[in-house]
Design a protein around this motif. Sequence first.
Motif, mmCIF file in Angstrom:
data_model
loop_
_atom_site.group_PDB
_atom_site.id
_atom_site.type_symbol
_atom_site.label_atom_id
_atom_site.label_comp_id
_atom_site.label_asym_id
_atom_site.label_seq_id
_atom_site.Cartn_x
_atom_site.Cartn_y
_atom_site.Cartn_z
ATOM 1 N N THR A 181 68.557 -2.425 160.273
ATOM 2 C CA THR A 181 68.559 -4.024 160.047
ATOM 3 C C THR A 181 68.307 -4.646 161.256
ATOM 4 O O THR A 181 67.545 -5.796 161.357
ATOM 5 C CB THR A 181 69.981 -4.365 159.508
ATOM 6 N N PHE A 182 68.520 -4.135 162.389
ATOM 7 C CA PHE A 182 68.500 -5.135 163.496
ATOM 8 C C PHE A 182 67.206 -4.280 164.708
ATOM 9 O O PHE A 182 67.097 -4.960 165.853
ATOM 10 C CB PHE A 182 69.700 -5.119 164.493
ATOM 11 N N GLY A 183 66.976 -3.398 164.169
ATOM 12 C CA GLY A 183 65.842 -2.387 165.268
ATOM 13 C C GLY A 183 64.563 -2.064 164.595
ATOM 14 O O GLY A 183 64.354 -2.712 163.439
ATOM 15 N N ASN A 184 63.866 -1.356 165.427
ATOM 16 C CA ASN A 184 62.478 -0.977 164.788
ATOM 17 C C ASN A 184 62.555 0.536 164.701
ATOM 18 O O ASN A 184 61.665 1.197 165.091
ATOM 19 C CB ASN A 184 61.439 -1.366 165.645
ATOM 20 N N ALA A 185 63.723 1.119 164.055
ATOM 21 C CA ALA A 185 63.970 2.604 163.895
ATOM 22 C C ALA A 185 62.821 3.025 162.956
ATOM 23 O O ALA A 185 62.582 2.371 161.937
ATOM 24 C CB ALA A 185 65.244 2.912 163.542
ATOM 25 N N PRO A 186 62.170 4.153 163.215
ATOM 26 C CA PRO A 186 61.186 4.766 162.320
ATOM 27 C C PRO A 186 61.940 5.298 161.148
ATOM 28 O O PRO A 186 63.078 5.373 160.945
ATOM 29 C CB PRO A 186 60.606 5.799 163.405
ATOM 30 N N ALA A 187 60.995 5.678 160.351
ATOM 31 C CA ALA A 187 61.545 6.432 158.832
ATOM 32 C C ALA A 187 62.451 7.504 159.323
ATOM 33 O O ALA A 187 61.823 8.223 160.185
ATOM 34 C CB ALA A 187 60.256 6.332 157.973
ATOM 35 N N LEU A 188 63.381 7.598 158.454
ATOM 36 C CA LEU A 188 64.273 8.713 158.828
ATOM 37 C C LEU A 188 63.309 10.087 158.221
ATOM 38 O O LEU A 188 62.867 10.112 157.302
ATOM 39 C CB LEU A 188 65.582 8.729 157.767
ATOM 40 N N THR A 189 63.555 11.130 159.081
ATOM 41 C CA THR A 189 62.818 12.318 158.889
ATOM 42 C C THR A 189 63.605 13.094 157.518
ATOM 43 O O THR A 189 64.631 12.861 157.497
ATOM 44 C CB THR A 189 62.736 13.266 159.960
ATOM 45 N N THR A 190 62.937 13.933 156.926
ATOM 46 C CA THR A 190 63.636 14.916 155.814
ATOM 47 C C THR A 190 64.659 15.656 156.259
ATOM 48 O O THR A 190 65.790 15.858 156.112
ATOM 49 C CB THR A 190 62.669 15.603 155.034
ATOM 50 N N ARG A 191 64.449 16.078 157.797
ATOM 51 C CA ARG A 191 65.261 17.397 158.525
ATOM 52 C C ARG A 191 66.589 16.166 158.612
ATOM 53 O O ARG A 191 67.516 16.757 158.492
ATOM 54 C CB ARG A 191 64.719 17.395 159.880
ATOM 55 N N TRP A 192 66.332 14.891 159.147
ATOM 56 C CA TRP A 192 67.698 14.237 159.554
ATOM 57 C C TRP A 192 68.569 13.935 158.143
ATOM 58 O O TRP A 192 69.820 14.225 157.946
ATOM 59 C CB TRP A 192 67.355 12.961 160.078
ATOM 60 N N VAL A 193 67.957 13.639 157.080
ATOM 61 C CA VAL A 193 68.507 13.280 155.850
ATOM 62 C C VAL A 193 69.403 14.837 155.197
ATOM 63 O O VAL A 193 70.560 14.445 154.950
ATOM 64 C CB VAL A 193 67.604 12.888 154.784
ATOM 65 N N LEU A 194 68.529 15.803 155.241
ATOM 66 C CA LEU A 194 69.263 17.018 154.779
ATOM 67 C C LEU A 194 70.475 17.486 155.727
ATOM 68 O O LEU A 194 71.538 17.742 155.296
ATOM 69 C CB LEU A 194 68.362 18.181 154.792
ATOM 70 N N SER A 195 70.140 17.099 157.274
ATOM 71 C CA SER A 195 71.050 17.819 157.985
ATOM 72 C C SER A 195 72.672 16.638 157.779
ATOM 73 O O SER A 195 73.664 17.086 157.697
ATOM 74 C CB SER A 195 70.778 17.752 159.288
#
Length: 307
Positions: free
Chosen positions: A121-135
């Motif tokens: 919402t407030f930053g320019n964070a890149p798209a979440l990786t599949t690795r992040w979501v799964l973990s």
Amino acid sequence: MKAFFHSLDAMRQGSIAILFASVLWGTTGTVASFAPNISPLAIGAFSMGVAGLLLGLFFRRHIRNDWRKLTQRPVLLAIGAFSLAIYPLAFYTSMRLAGVAVGTVISIASAPFFAVIIEKTFGNAPALTTRWVLSAIVGTIGIALLAVSETSHGKDTVQNASLLLGISLGLVAALAYTLYAWVAKQLIQHDVNAKSAMGSIFLLGALLLLPSLYFTGQHLFSTVTNALVVSYMALIPMFLGYVCFGFGLSFVNTSKATLLTLFEPVVAAILAVVIVGELISPFGWLGMAMISFCLLVQASEKQTLAQ
């Protein structure tokens, strides 16, 4: 030890520092169990408040050097300080109403998702990786299994209304925790030293927290055991733990940092078994294994420092 840290890249140094902070935080529930007559609000306000004063004093030179940069962002500082003050009050009240296991699980397990929402919402964070979501999924399922395991061995039944209120306050605690971590990270990214960021937020938060002890702190020093408990809570998990956490935030983004803190309930559960004598079912041990897997995945993932 120094040579070991120099051999690690910055991301792994930050991850190790946050994991160590999580170990220290995981001791708080067991230690607090030795002083059951102290209000959880008093424990939270005293430990976080005293730690905030100590962090402010400890980092006073850095705060003074960055004072102009800090005062240029008064809204961020106010959000950080207010969130810091709300966190221990909501967290410890959640544990009192919903039970230690449920309150801790809700407060910690939901923090990574609040972190993602805030960063998106407030930053320019890149798209979440599949690795992040799964973990994250694996870690959240693991912490839920651990909660079910612990609550299944509880002796008291929590009323539905209290449980719902406790869960709601757990969500408030998670949001507050994520907000002050995010504010600290934003200040760091705006060229504020990590020690200045953490020290200023904690110092201002302490000024909001400590006055509440007038109403809740009657038994803090009524016995030697109580005094030792609150002194340990303030100096070790809060002061030293947040020094390590602030160091880690210099190299790790907020969403990853909050995922790494999932190690806290694992430590708390192990100490509860070994010291307090609680029992954990096979589902609980499976949950801890899943959380450990999540931590290994997160600690090994490389992310950009610009996040």
